[in-house]
Design a protein around this motif. Structure first.
Motif, PDB file in Angstrom:
ATOM      1  N   LEU A   1      46.904  27.659  47.453  1.00 66.42           N
ATOM      2  CA  LEU A   1      46.907  28.245  45.805  1.00 66.42           C
ATOM      3  C   LEU A   1      45.272  27.823  45.548  1.00 66.42           C
ATOM      4  CD1 LEU A   1      49.897  27.572  43.625  1.00 66.42           C
ATOM      5  CD2 LEU A   1      49.586  30.273  44.666  1.00 66.42           C
ATOM      6  N   SER A   2      44.574  29.386  44.758  1.00 68.47           N
ATOM      7  CA  SER A   2      43.252  29.060  44.150  1.00 68.47           C
ATOM      8  C   SER A   2      43.315  29.473  43.150  1.00 68.47           C
ATOM      9  CB  SER A   2      42.120  29.653  44.998  1.00 68.47           C
ATOM     10  OG  SER A   2      42.380  31.098  45.163  1.00 68.47           O
ATOM     11  N   THR A   3      41.816  29.165  41.884  1.00 65.52           N
ATOM     12  CA  THR A   3      41.985  29.718  40.992  1.00 65.52           C
ATOM     13  C   THR A   3      40.683  29.642  40.441  1.00 65.52           C
ATOM     14  OG1 THR A   3      42.545  27.620  39.705  1.00 65.52           O
ATOM     15  CG2 THR A   3      44.241  28.497  40.064  1.00 65.52           C
ATOM     16  N   ALA A   4      40.328  30.880  39.252  1.00 66.40           N
ATOM     17  CA  ALA A   4      38.651  31.489  39.387  1.00 66.40           C
ATOM     18  C   ALA A   4      39.565  31.868  37.536  1.00 66.40           C
ATOM     19  CB  ALA A   4      38.666  32.112  39.992  1.00 66.40           C
ATOM     20  N   VAL A   5      38.609  30.944  36.590  1.00 63.64           N
ATOM     21  CA  VAL A   5      38.512  31.952  35.361  1.00 63.64           C
ATOM     22  C   VAL A   5      38.298  33.174  35.836  1.00 63.64           C
ATOM     23  CG1 VAL A   5      37.463  31.662  33.117  1.00 63.64           C
ATOM     24  CG2 VAL A   5      38.385  29.315  34.676  1.00 63.64           C
ATOM     25  N   LEU A   6      38.208  34.412  34.592  1.00 61.84           N
ATOM     26  CA  LEU A   6      37.910  35.401  34.721  1.00 61.84           C
ATOM     27  C   LEU A   6      37.376  35.608  33.544  1.00 61.84           C
ATOM     28  CD1 LEU A   6      41.413  37.502  36.407  1.00 61.84           C
ATOM     29  CD2 LEU A   6      38.846  36.772  37.184  1.00 61.84           C
ATOM     30  N   GLY A   7      38.042  35.087  32.494  1.00 60.65           N
ATOM     31  CA  GLY A   7      37.457  36.143  30.863  1.00 60.65           C
ATOM     32  C   GLY A   7      38.017  37.366  31.229  1.00 60.65           C
ATOM     33  N   THR A   8      37.803  37.607  29.541  1.00 59.98           N
ATOM     34  CA  THR A   8      38.218  38.811  29.644  1.00 59.98           C
ATOM     35  C   THR A   8      37.368  40.033  29.986  1.00 59.98           C
ATOM     36  OG1 THR A   8      37.054  39.366  26.900  1.00 59.98           O
ATOM     37  CG2 THR A   8      39.336  38.325  27.111  1.00 59.98           C
ATOM     38  N   PRO A   9      37.984  40.996  29.827  1.00 59.87           N
ATOM     39  CA  PRO A   9      36.955  42.325  30.249  1.00 59.87           C
ATOM     40  C   PRO A   9      35.887  43.044  29.703  1.00 59.87           C
ATOM     41  CG  PRO A   9      39.371  42.753  30.875  1.00 59.87           C
ATOM     42  CD  PRO A   9      39.501  41.472  29.982  1.00 59.87           C
ATOM     43  N   GLY A  10      36.330  42.482  27.889  1.00 59.12           N
ATOM     44  CA  GLY A  10      35.154  42.393  27.293  1.00 59.12           C
ATOM     45  C   GLY A  10      34.406  41.699  27.676  1.00 59.12           C
ATOM     46  N   GLN A  11      34.265  40.239  27.705  1.00 56.94           N
ATOM     47  CA  GLN A  11      32.747  39.444  28.133  1.00 56.94           C
ATOM     48  C   GLN A  11      32.456  39.209  29.023  1.00 56.94           C
ATOM     49  OE1 GLN A  11      35.889  36.076  27.757  1.00 56.94           O
ATOM     50  NE2 GLN A  11      35.553  35.301  25.720  1.00 56.94           N
ATOM     51  N   GLN A  12      33.023  40.081  30.297  1.00 56.57           N
ATOM     52  CA  GLN A  12      32.513  40.290  31.536  1.00 56.57           C
ATOM     53  C   GLN A  12      31.348  41.071  31.415  1.00 56.57           C
ATOM     54  OE1 GLN A  12      35.622  41.368  34.444  1.00 56.57           O
ATOM     55  NE2 GLN A  12      35.794  39.051  34.185  1.00 56.57           N
ATOM     56  N   ARG A  13      31.782  42.868  30.979  1.00 56.68           N
ATOM     57  CA  ARG A  13      31.369  43.440  30.133  1.00 56.68           C
ATOM     58  C   ARG A  13      30.174  43.694  29.799  1.00 56.68           C
ATOM     59  NH1 ARG A  13      35.984  46.534  29.920  1.00 56.68           N
ATOM     60  NH2 ARG A  13      35.869  46.153  27.475  1.00 56.68           N
ATOM     61  N   ASP A  14      30.045  42.134  28.239  1.00 59.96           N
ATOM     62  CA  ASP A  14      29.378  42.386  27.626  1.00 59.96           C
ATOM     63  C   ASP A  14      27.843  41.140  28.193  1.00 59.96           C
ATOM     64  OD1 ASP A  14      28.208  41.250  25.107  1.00 59.96           O
ATOM     65  OD2 ASP A  14      28.795  39.614  25.110  1.00 59.96           O
ATOM     66  N   LYS A  15      28.667  39.981  29.074  1.00 64.74           N
ATOM     67  CA  LYS A  15      27.861  38.916  29.585  1.00 64.74           C
ATOM     68  C   LYS A  15      27.837  39.183  31.005  1.00 64.74           C
ATOM     69  CE  LYS A  15      29.297  35.529  26.030  1.00 64.74           C
ATOM     70  NZ  LYS A  15      30.066  33.816  26.466  1.00 64.74           N
ATOM     71  N   GLY A  16      28.995  40.111  31.416  1.00 67.95           N
ATOM     72  CA  GLY A  16      27.820  40.264  33.111  1.00 67.95           C
ATOM     73  C   GLY A  16      28.809  39.631  33.840  1.00 67.95           C
ATOM     74  N   ILE A  17      28.361  38.830  35.151  1.00 72.10           N
ATOM     75  CA  ILE A  17      29.407  38.345  36.192  1.00 72.10           C
ATOM     76  C   ILE A  17      28.505  37.686  37.592  1.00 72.10           C
ATOM     77  CG2 ILE A  17      31.820  38.932  34.992  1.00 72.10           C
ATOM     78  CD1 ILE A  17      32.140  40.138  38.003  1.00 72.10           C
ATOM     79  N   GLU A  18      28.676  36.908  37.970  1.00 67.39           N
ATOM     80  CA  GLU A  18      28.063  36.654  39.492  1.00 67.39           C
ATOM     81  C   GLU A  18      28.998  37.224  40.357  1.00 67.39           C
ATOM     82  OE1 GLU A  18      27.070  32.544  39.780  1.00 67.39           O
ATOM     83  OE2 GLU A  18      24.888  32.642  37.247  1.00 67.39           O
ATOM     84  N   LEU A  19      28.287  37.140  41.716  1.00 64.98           N
ATOM     85  CA  LEU A  19      29.362  37.587  42.547  1.00 64.98           C
ATOM     86  C   LEU A  19      28.786  36.607  43.873  1.00 64.98           C
ATOM     87  CD1 LEU A  19      28.819  41.659  42.555  1.00 64.98           C
ATOM     88  CD2 LEU A  19      31.355  39.952  41.995  1.00 64.98           C
ATOM     89  N   TRP A  20      30.189  36.600  45.000  1.00 67.78           N
ATOM     90  CA  TRP A  20      30.294  35.718  46.110  1.00 67.78           C
ATOM     91  C   TRP A  20      29.493  36.825  46.835  1.00 67.78           C
ATOM     92  CZ3 TRP A  20      28.454  31.252  47.774  1.00 67.78           C
ATOM     93  CH2 TRP A  20      28.986  31.008  49.070  1.00 67.78           C
TER      94      TRP A  20
END
Length: 227
Positions: free
Chosen positions: A56-75
């Motif tokens: 099992l692995s876990t990752a903090v997603l954040g809410t869709p609104g937070q992602q749209r506002d602040k952006g995300i980093e990709l691997w």
């Protein structure tokens, strides 16, 4: 075992089970089932003692609104998408390539990753389509002639949103080297909308980009038309 709001109890994974996953209160958990290889597993099957290990692995997603506002980093995933022209554009259930890519990204601490085909062309992320901008070519979205999903949001952006904001857009085979020239990049799907990307990390080096004015204009137009 408890992961945020997700509680896993009495996990009995039968032989042959491939993947399990779920949502937590603050992120996503994904899992893979595996077994030993070679003669050992043959002996275990013969004696009915084969065991399954859940990873099992876990990752903090954040809410869709937070992602749209602040952006995300990709691997940048090492696992490559399989070319299959018969399935191009179709959202089918054979998602093993994406599962393996997502697992790779999650292990590195990222919620999503960029995926390439066997010829080295960018296709999509593990769960979304991609749009990017360079100074030389303007806005581009990867060609999906041999692999990839023609998502609902991708189609909407191509046929409705980009024309309404008067940004030129081309469907183009995007080589991995072109990522060095990217000035804006976002991923999109019908669940999360337009999510800006602020960095692409990987074994072959890192690249960063800003959340540009044109990405914000596309977000605004999408929100205006589909509240």
């Amino acid at each position: 075992m408890s992961l945020g709001a997700l509680t896993l109890t009495n996990i009995n994974l039968p032989m042959g089970m491939g993947m399990a996953g779920g949502q937590t209160s603050g992120g996503q958990t994904s899992g893979a089932a595996t077994k030993e290889d070679g003669n050992t597993i043959l002996k275990q099957i013969a004696t009915n003692t084969a065991t399954t290990v859940a990873i099992l692995s876990t990752a903090v997603l954040g809410t869709p609104g937070q992602q749209r506002d602040k952006g995300i980093e990709l691997w940048r995933c090492d696992h490559l998408l399989s070319d299959n022209p018969s399935f191009v554009g179709v959202k089918h259930l054979n998602r093993l390539d994406q599962v393996l890519g997502a697992s790779e990204a999650n292990v590195q601490g990222y919620v999503d990753g960029l995926m390439f085909n066997s010829k080295g062309f960018l296709v999509e992320s593990t769960c979304a389509n991609i749009f990017l901008r360079t100074e030389e070519h303007g806005w581009l979205t990867p060609s999906i002639e041999t692999a990839g999903i023609n998502g609902v949001m991708r189609s909407l952006l191509i046929h409705e949103i980009f024309p309404q904001v008067h940004f030129s857009l081309a469907t183009f085979p995007i080589e991995s080297e072109m990522l060095c020239d990217v000035t804006e990049l976002f991923i999109c799907n019908s669940a999360r909308g337009i999510v800006p990307v602020t960095a692409v990390r990987g074994k072959k080096g890192d690249g960063t980009m800003r959340i540009g004015n044109e990405t914000r204009a596309l977000q605004s137009k999408l929100s205006e038309l589909y509240k």
